[in-house]
Design an enzyme around this catalytic site. Structure first.
Site, PDB file in Angstrom:
ATOM      1  N   ASP A   1     -98.452 -20.706  42.869  1.00 53.05           N
ATOM      2  CA  ASP A   1     -98.773 -19.390  43.407  1.00 53.05           C
ATOM      3  C   ASP A   1     -99.888 -19.576  44.529  1.00 53.05           C
ATOM      4  O   ASP A   1    -100.030 -18.871  45.538  1.00 53.05           O
ATOM      5  CB  ASP A   1     -99.492 -18.693  42.428  1.00 53.05           C
ATOM      6  CG  ASP A   1     -98.237 -17.855  41.499  1.00 53.05           C
ATOM      7  OD1 ASP A   1     -97.279 -18.014  41.953  1.00 53.05           O
ATOM      8  OD2 ASP A   1     -98.633 -17.472  40.478  1.00 53.05           O
TER       9      ASP A   1
ATOM     10  N   CYS B   1     -69.416  23.634  14.883  1.00 55.82           N
ATOM     11  CA  CYS B   1     -69.468  22.679  13.963  1.00 55.82           C
ATOM     12  C   CYS B   1     -70.937  22.015  14.036  1.00 55.82           C
ATOM     13  O   CYS B   1     -71.292  21.836  15.025  1.00 55.82           O
ATOM     14  CB  CYS B   1     -68.506  21.565  14.178  1.00 55.82           C
ATOM     15  SG  CYS B   1     -68.629  20.267  13.324  1.00 55.82           S
TER      16      CYS B   1
ATOM     17  N   GLU C   1     -70.973 -18.709  42.507  1.00 60.19           N
ATOM     18  CA  GLU C   1     -70.868 -17.808  41.820  1.00 60.19           C
ATOM     19  C   GLU C   1     -72.313 -17.285  41.371  1.00 60.19           C
ATOM     20  O   GLU C   1     -73.142 -18.024  40.970  1.00 60.19           O
ATOM     21  CB  GLU C   1     -70.122 -18.336  40.423  1.00 60.19           C
ATOM     22  CG  GLU C   1     -69.588 -17.227  39.504  1.00 60.19           C
ATOM     23  CD  GLU C   1     -68.235 -16.643  40.090  1.00 60.19           C
ATOM     24  OE1 GLU C   1     -67.715 -16.890  41.119  1.00 60.19           O
ATOM     25  OE2 GLU C   1     -67.786 -15.791  39.035  1.00 60.19           O
TER      26      GLU C   1
ATOM     27  N   ASP D   1     -68.917 -17.043  34.306  1.00 58.42           N
ATOM     28  CA  ASP D   1     -68.663 -15.466  34.809  1.00 58.42           C
ATOM     29  C   ASP D   1     -69.516 -14.691  35.339  1.00 58.42           C
ATOM     30  O   ASP D   1     -70.535 -14.089  34.795  1.00 58.42           O
ATOM     31  CB  ASP D   1     -68.483 -15.114  32.891  1.00 58.42           C
ATOM     32  CG  ASP D   1     -67.578 -13.626  32.973  1.00 58.42           C
ATOM     33  OD1 ASP D   1     -67.041 -13.385  33.886  1.00 58.42           O
ATOM     34  OD2 ASP D   1     -67.652 -13.122  31.816  1.00 58.42           O
TER      35      ASP D   1
ATOM     36  N   LYS E   1     -59.381 -28.153  39.415  1.00 54.56           N
ATOM     37  CA  LYS E   1     -58.974 -28.420  40.934  1.00 54.56           C
ATOM     38  C   LYS E   1     -58.238 -29.663  41.118  1.00 54.56           C
ATOM     39  O   LYS E   1     -58.987 -30.699  40.853  1.00 54.56           O
ATOM     40  CB  LYS E   1     -60.109 -28.183  41.477  1.00 54.56           C
ATOM     41  CG  LYS E   1     -60.787 -26.794  41.328  1.00 54.56           C
ATOM     42  CD  LYS E   1     -62.171 -26.481  42.021  1.00 54.56           C
ATOM     43  CE  LYS E   1     -62.759 -25.216  41.611  1.00 54.56           C
ATOM     44  NZ  LYS E   1     -64.149 -25.111  42.219  1.00 54.56           N
TER      45      LYS E   1
ATOM     46  N   ASP F   1     -97.262 -23.244  37.623  1.00 49.43           N
ATOM     47  CA  ASP F   1     -96.995 -21.992  38.116  1.00 49.43           C
ATOM     48  C   ASP F   1     -98.259 -21.576  38.926  1.00 49.43           C
ATOM     49  O   ASP F   1     -98.072 -21.024  40.206  1.00 49.43           O
ATOM     50  CB  ASP F   1     -96.767 -20.871  37.264  1.00 49.43           C
ATOM     51  CG  ASP F   1     -95.458 -21.182  36.612  1.00 49.43           C
ATOM     52  OD1 ASP F   1     -94.801 -22.363  36.798  1.00 49.43           O
ATOM     53  OD2 ASP F   1     -95.014 -20.385  35.901  1.00 49.43           O
TER      54      ASP F   1
ATOM     55  N   LYS G   1     -65.910 -22.697  34.335  1.00 46.66           N
ATOM     56  CA  LYS G   1     -65.794 -21.156  35.003  1.00 46.66           C
ATOM     57  C   LYS G   1     -66.815 -20.097  34.624  1.00 46.66           C
ATOM     58  O   LYS G   1     -67.152 -19.874  33.682  1.00 46.66           O
ATOM     59  CB  LYS G   1     -64.458 -20.785  34.750  1.00 46.66           C
ATOM     60  CG  LYS G   1     -64.341 -19.452  35.217  1.00 46.66           C
ATOM     61  CD  LYS G   1     -62.714 -19.153  35.262  1.00 46.66           C
ATOM     62  CE  LYS G   1     -62.399 -17.775  36.451  1.00 46.66           C
ATOM     63  NZ  LYS G   1     -62.745 -16.664  36.051  1.00 46.66           N
TER      64      LYS G   1
ATOM     65  N   CYS H   1     -67.814  19.682   8.916  1.00 49.93           N
ATOM     66  CA  CYS H   1     -67.800  21.409   8.521  1.00 49.93           C
ATOM     67  C   CYS H   1     -66.746  21.729   7.974  1.00 49.93           C
ATOM     68  O   CYS H   1     -66.331  22.900   7.450  1.00 49.93           O
ATOM     69  CB  CYS H   1     -68.058  21.936   9.846  1.00 49.93           C
ATOM     70  SG  CYS H   1     -66.600  22.053  10.890  1.00 49.93           S
TER      71      CYS H   1
ATOM     72  N   LYS I   1     -58.718 -20.991  30.234  1.00 48.41           N
ATOM     73  CA  LYS I   1     -59.609 -20.192  29.434  1.00 48.41           C
ATOM     74  C   LYS I   1     -59.951 -20.650  28.093  1.00 48.41           C
ATOM     75  O   LYS I   1     -59.222 -21.139  27.604  1.00 48.41           O
ATOM     76  CB  LYS I   1     -58.962 -18.786  29.345  1.00 48.41           C
ATOM     77  CG  LYS I   1     -59.007 -18.058  30.701  1.00 48.41           C
ATOM     78  CD  LYS I   1     -60.104 -17.725  31.225  1.00 48.41           C
ATOM     79  CE  LYS I   1     -60.384 -16.696  32.178  1.00 48.41           C
ATOM     80  NZ  LYS I   1     -60.010 -15.228  31.922  1.00 48.41           N
TER      81      LYS I   1
ATOM     82  N   CYS J   1     -62.281  18.558   9.489  1.00 48.14           N
ATOM     83  CA  CYS J   1     -63.402  17.984  10.052  1.00 48.14           C
ATOM     84  C   CYS J   1     -64.445  17.428   8.842  1.00 48.14           C
ATOM     85  O   CYS J   1     -64.591  18.269   7.882  1.00 48.14           O
ATOM     86  CB  CYS J   1     -64.306  18.752  10.927  1.00 48.14           C
ATOM     87  SG  CYS J   1     -65.770  18.366  11.368  1.00 48.14           S
TER      88      CYS J   1
ATOM     89  N   GLU K   1     -64.474 -28.227  36.496  1.00 45.07           N
ATOM     90  CA  GLU K   1     -65.612 -27.327  36.244  1.00 45.07           C
ATOM     91  C   GLU K   1     -65.720 -26.259  35.490  1.00 45.07           C
ATOM     92  O   GLU K   1     -64.567 -25.640  35.051  1.00 45.07           O
ATOM     93  CB  GLU K   1     -65.845 -26.912  37.884  1.00 45.07           C
ATOM     94  CG  GLU K   1     -65.738 -27.613  38.875  1.00 45.07           C
ATOM     95  CD  GLU K   1     -65.803 -27.225  40.309  1.00 45.07           C
ATOM     96  OE1 GLU K   1     -66.005 -25.928  40.441  1.00 45.07           O
ATOM     97  OE2 GLU K   1     -65.495 -28.017  41.429  1.00 45.07           O
TER      98      GLU K   1
ATOM     99  N   TYR L   1     -69.845 -24.112  44.380  1.00 43.30           N
ATOM    100  CA  TYR L   1     -68.744 -24.947  44.186  1.00 43.30           C
ATOM    101  C   TYR L   1     -67.823 -25.513  45.358  1.00 43.30           C
ATOM    102  O   TYR L   1     -66.834 -26.094  45.246  1.00 43.30           O
ATOM    103  CB  TYR L   1     -67.712 -24.426  42.810  1.00 43.30           C
ATOM    104  CG  TYR L   1     -67.444 -22.920  43.120  1.00 43.30           C
ATOM    105  CD1 TYR L   1     -67.977 -21.853  42.005  1.00 43.30           C
ATOM    106  CD2 TYR L   1     -66.621 -22.502  44.047  1.00 43.30           C
ATOM    107  CE1 TYR L   1     -67.390 -20.864  42.197  1.00 43.30           C
ATOM    108  CE2 TYR L   1     -66.219 -21.326  43.986  1.00 43.30           C
ATOM    109  CZ  TYR L   1     -66.600 -20.256  43.060  1.00 43.30           C
ATOM    110  OH  TYR L   1     -66.321 -18.782  43.215  1.00 43.30           O
TER     111      TYR L   1
ATOM    112  N   CYS M   1     -62.460  18.665  16.161  1.00 42.32           N
ATOM    113  CA  CYS M   1     -62.672  19.559  15.338  1.00 42.32           C
ATOM    114  C   CYS M   1     -62.514  21.038  16.199  1.00 42.32           C
ATOM    115  O   CYS M   1     -63.218  21.146  17.035  1.00 42.32           O
ATOM    116  CB  CYS M   1     -64.040  19.587  14.688  1.00 42.32           C
ATOM    117  SG  CYS M   1     -64.823  20.725  14.013  1.00 42.32           S
TER     118      CYS M   1
ATOM    119  N   SER N   1     -58.310 -15.391  44.011  1.00 41.21           N
ATOM    120  CA  SER N   1     -58.661 -15.525  42.682  1.00 41.21           C
ATOM    121  C   SER N   1     -58.055 -16.647  42.097  1.00 41.21           C
ATOM    122  O   SER N   1     -57.203 -17.354  42.701  1.00 41.21           O
ATOM    123  CB  SER N   1     -58.578 -14.180  41.978  1.00 41.21           C
ATOM    124  OG  SER N   1     -57.264 -13.827  41.994  1.00 41.21           O
ATOM    125  N   LEU N   2     -58.145 -16.861  40.693  1.00 39.19           N
ATOM    126  CA  LEU N   2     -57.393 -18.136  40.178  1.00 39.19           C
ATOM    127  C   LEU N   2     -56.363 -17.589  39.174  1.00 39.19           C
ATOM    128  O   LEU N   2     -56.646 -16.817  38.484  1.00 39.19           O
ATOM    129  CB  LEU N   2     -58.609 -18.780  39.343  1.00 39.19           C
ATOM    130  CG  LEU N   2     -59.336 -19.420  40.211  1.00 39.19           C
ATOM    131  CD1 LEU N   2     -60.574 -20.325  39.446  1.00 39.19           C
ATOM    132  CD2 LEU N   2     -58.636 -20.859  40.922  1.00 39.19           C
TER     133      LEU N   2
END
Ligand code: IVH
Length: 670
Positions: free
Chosen positions: A43, A432, A176, A123, A291, A39, A121, A412, A315, A409, A119, A228, A427, A88-89
């Site tokens: 940098d 209260c 995505e 989210d 697909k 890193d 899916k 009270c 799903k 309640c 593939e 994709y 209530c 959409s699917l």
């Protein structure tokens, strides 16, 4: 290599080389997950490039890696039409339904062999990105599928997106954007520390992040992407499998878990395998996208208005577990709403221990016939809060007890009222203690009157010892009252009194929000304060006047009128006024009269006593303005620990620099 006095030609070459190296290492790190240097070495390359570009600003191009994160906040998002709708699917949940999908395909293209690409899916959120002449030029969200928001500056901060690609044709790629779990948890931890509401799931957090107006802030969220699909105005890829390969060749990040399948059986075994390994990933996947591989076949199959006919999402089962209800308890909220909560035998559900679940209301308990002692199926569907899906009645032993919803309640003992047609019981007692407790906690909360130190333990004691019976009683607490309480020494008691005293000067909008009027959230409170400018005027506003305020509908207006009609609330107003709370809106103080009027501040680095938001709020309350970048117009730069490049710029421009102490002095905090 020293770059201090390079002639232009050599600087150009060096810049070119650095950009190539940085691009190479960014891809290795972010796309291929195979870093080649440390890193700090990375940098150093970035710093050298930054320094050279500072010397030769004429050589900066939008595709330079230094330009990923813009310094300036953006003012909003333009709406852009998609070149082709982002569909959409359709979903399916079983092998049978998947077979039905194949049957539908075979009706349209009989006798043809069909291959599939399976593939994951992801989210997240659909995104479309356009490259022209090899350069990243525009990123647009899916939106309603036809038009989305231009989020170019935010998506550019995602380091796994190449800023340049080797392709001269204009191309559009789709994929995505998502937030890895690790970043999601970090963001929520920070929000929890600040008292900000938590994101329910990574998807919401990703959506919230893409809509931020400060690309720097977006960069700090660490969004990521999987691509994709690729749309080219040159030649179309013949197969989905080839598209994925092409995306990879061009340097895009594609998901490593996809499979070319010659039959539906192969798709099913891929789905089974991925379903099992679902929790081993650092991002949320909710199924497998199936697909048709051949673009020719896809074109014959076409789309309905909503979905392509050549693809379906299979799903995964929702994240569920079974456990037992040990008890059902009632929580009484600020509005007096009685909410039943199931106390569960603790279970693990996708990595989180669950021991409670809301049962929403009486009807829900009846509908599902939920009893104490029942074994139940619970589910977390993306959200953090689990719900009871169903009762496993076959496991009943006869010892389960049906739940009788209280008519009194539990806090009270007053009667409980459930208006016709409503699901929630409340209530009836306006004073209260449970309501009062929640009201006090809301009144004192950060976004309301911001009385630090007035937490649950203390409120319980104040109520228990009858030191506080209504909100205004807070303002007549004495030092000796507080000192008597558990865990309250002289110092913390005095601090609390100071906090309470300080809250008297909060702006009207906070006070309006703090009152806890139903349906009046923070934004509505701000709109009401800005419009009526005085609590007494607001309290007498008519329904018509209220509806006239932007964002205020009939429901809110009626609720405000109702609130100010209640005798106990009129009394509350009078007492708060007598206690010395400011009832007028800040705007009524002329800005020029405020001590920091006309002054512009830039904040950089970490302050030890204040968050940046708090510092900004102090400045703004005193009439000053806070901006993100240093310019000649900046009055002061306030510098904390590990300041950024803003400090260098301020030094160059000779802007006065304030440390944290000097800043505190200036704003009268010490
Ligand atoms: S293909 C016409 N592939 O799921 C094809 N979508 O519910 C539609 N998604 O809008 C997109 N992973 O945002 C495709 N591997 C994947 C995906 C994927 C996630 C999203 C995408 C789409 C939504 C549909």
């Amino acid at each position: 290599m020293s770059t201090r006095h390079l002639p232009l030609k050599q600087a150009k070459q060096r810049i070119q080389k650095l950009r190539e190296d940085i691009k190479y290492h960014e891809k290795k790190y972010y796309v291929d997950n195979d870093p080649q240097i440390s890193d700090s070495e990375f940098d150093m390359l970035a710093k050298e490039l930054e320094a050279l570009e500072k010397q030769f600003p004429e050589l900066i191009t939008p595709e330079s890696p230094t330009q990923r994160v813009g310094e300036q906040p953006i003012s909003g998002f333009a709406s852009v039409e998609h070149s082709a709708p982002m569909l959409s699917l359709d979903n399916c949940y079983s092998i049978e339904e998947l077979k039905d999908f194949e049957e539908r395909l075979k009706k349209i293209i009989p006798k043809e062999k069909i291959k599939y690409v399976a593939e994951l899916k992801i989210d997240g959120l659909g995104i479309s990105v356009i490259y022209r002449e090899g350069n990243f030029v525009q990123a647009v969200t899916r939106g309603d599928g036809f038009r989305g928001d231009d989020v170019t500056f935010n998506v550019k901060t995602i380091r796994s997106f190449p800023l340049t690609i080797r392709e001269t044709h204009e191309i559009e790629v789709r994929g995505e954007v998502f937030l890895p779990f690790q970043s999601f948890h970090k963001i929520n931890q920070e929000r929890s520390k600040k008292g900000d509401p938590l994101f329910a799931n990574p998807r919401n957090a990703a959506a919230g992040s893409l809509r931020l107006l400060d690309p720097k802030e977006v960069a700090s969220r660490h969004l990521d992407v999987f691509l994709y699909s690729i749309l080219t105005d040159g030649k179309e890829q013949k197969k989905q499998w080839q598209s994925l390969r092409k995306l990879k060749e061009l340097g895009f990040k594609i998901n490593p878990h996809s499979k070319l399948c010659s039959s539906l059986e192969e798709v099913v075994s891929f789905w089974e395998e991925r379903s099992e390994k679902r929790d081993s990933l650092d991002y949320d996947v909710d199924g497998v996208v199936v697909k048709v591989d051949s673009t020719r076949q896809q074109n014959i199959l076409g789309s309905t208005a909503k979905f392509p006919r050549w693809s379906i999402s299979f799903k995964f089962p929702a994240r569920q577990a079974t456990t037992q209800i040990k008890d059902i308890k009632i929580q009484v909220g600020r509005t007096g709403a009685l909410t039943p909560v199931a106390i569960l035998e603790s279970v693990q559900l996708s990595g989180i221990t669950i021991s409670r679940s809301t049962l929403h209301n009486e009807d829900e308990i009846k509908r599902k016939d939920i009893r104490t002692g029942d074994h139940v199926l619970i589910e977390r569907s993306g959200d953090v809060i689990p719900k009871v899906v169903s009762v496993m009645k076959e496991r009943r032993t006869g010892k389960e007890t049906p739940y009788v919803f209280p008519t009194k309640c539990p806090v009270c003992g007053s009667s409980v009222f459930k208006p016709e047609g409503e699901a929630i019981s409340r209530c009836e007692n306006p004073s209260c203690p449970a309501k009062l407790k929640e009201s006090l906690l809301h009144f004192a909360s950060r976004r309301a009157m911001n009385i630090e130190g007035l937490g649950e333990a203390l409120v319980d004691q104040l109520l228990g010892k009858k030191l506080v019976r209504t909100i205004p009683d807070l303002y007549s607490l004495m030092l000796e009252d507080l000192e008597k309480l558990e865990r309250m020494g002289p110092k913390s008691s005095q601090n609390l009194l100071d906090e309470i005293e300080g809250s008297k000067a909060r702006d009207l909008s906070r006070l309006v929000f703090a009152l806890g009027i139903r349906y009046v959230g923070e934004r509505t409170a701000q709109a009401l304060a800005a419009r009526f400018k005085d609590m007494m005027i607001l309290s007498k506003a008519s329904l018509e006047e209220l509806i006239d305020v932007e964002d205020v509908g009939l429901k809110v207006a009626e609720s405000v009128v109702f609130f100010f009609k209640q005798p106990e609330n009129i009394e509350l107003m009078n007492k708060l006024k007598d206690a010395g709370l400011i009832f007028s809106h800040k705007e009524t103080t002329k800005p020029a009269e405020l001590p920091l009027a006309g002054q512009t501040f830039v904040l950089t680095g970490k302050l030890s006593e204040l968050t940046r938001e708090e510092a900004a709020e102090i400045i703004e309350n005193l009439g000053g303005v806070v901006t993100f970048s240093v310019s000649r117009k900046t009055t002061y730069i306030v510098v904390g620990e590990s300041p950024g490049t803003k400090l260098e710029k301020a030094q160059r421009l000779g802007i006065p620099i304030l440390g944290e102490k000097e800043f505190s002095k200036l704003v009268g905090r010490d």
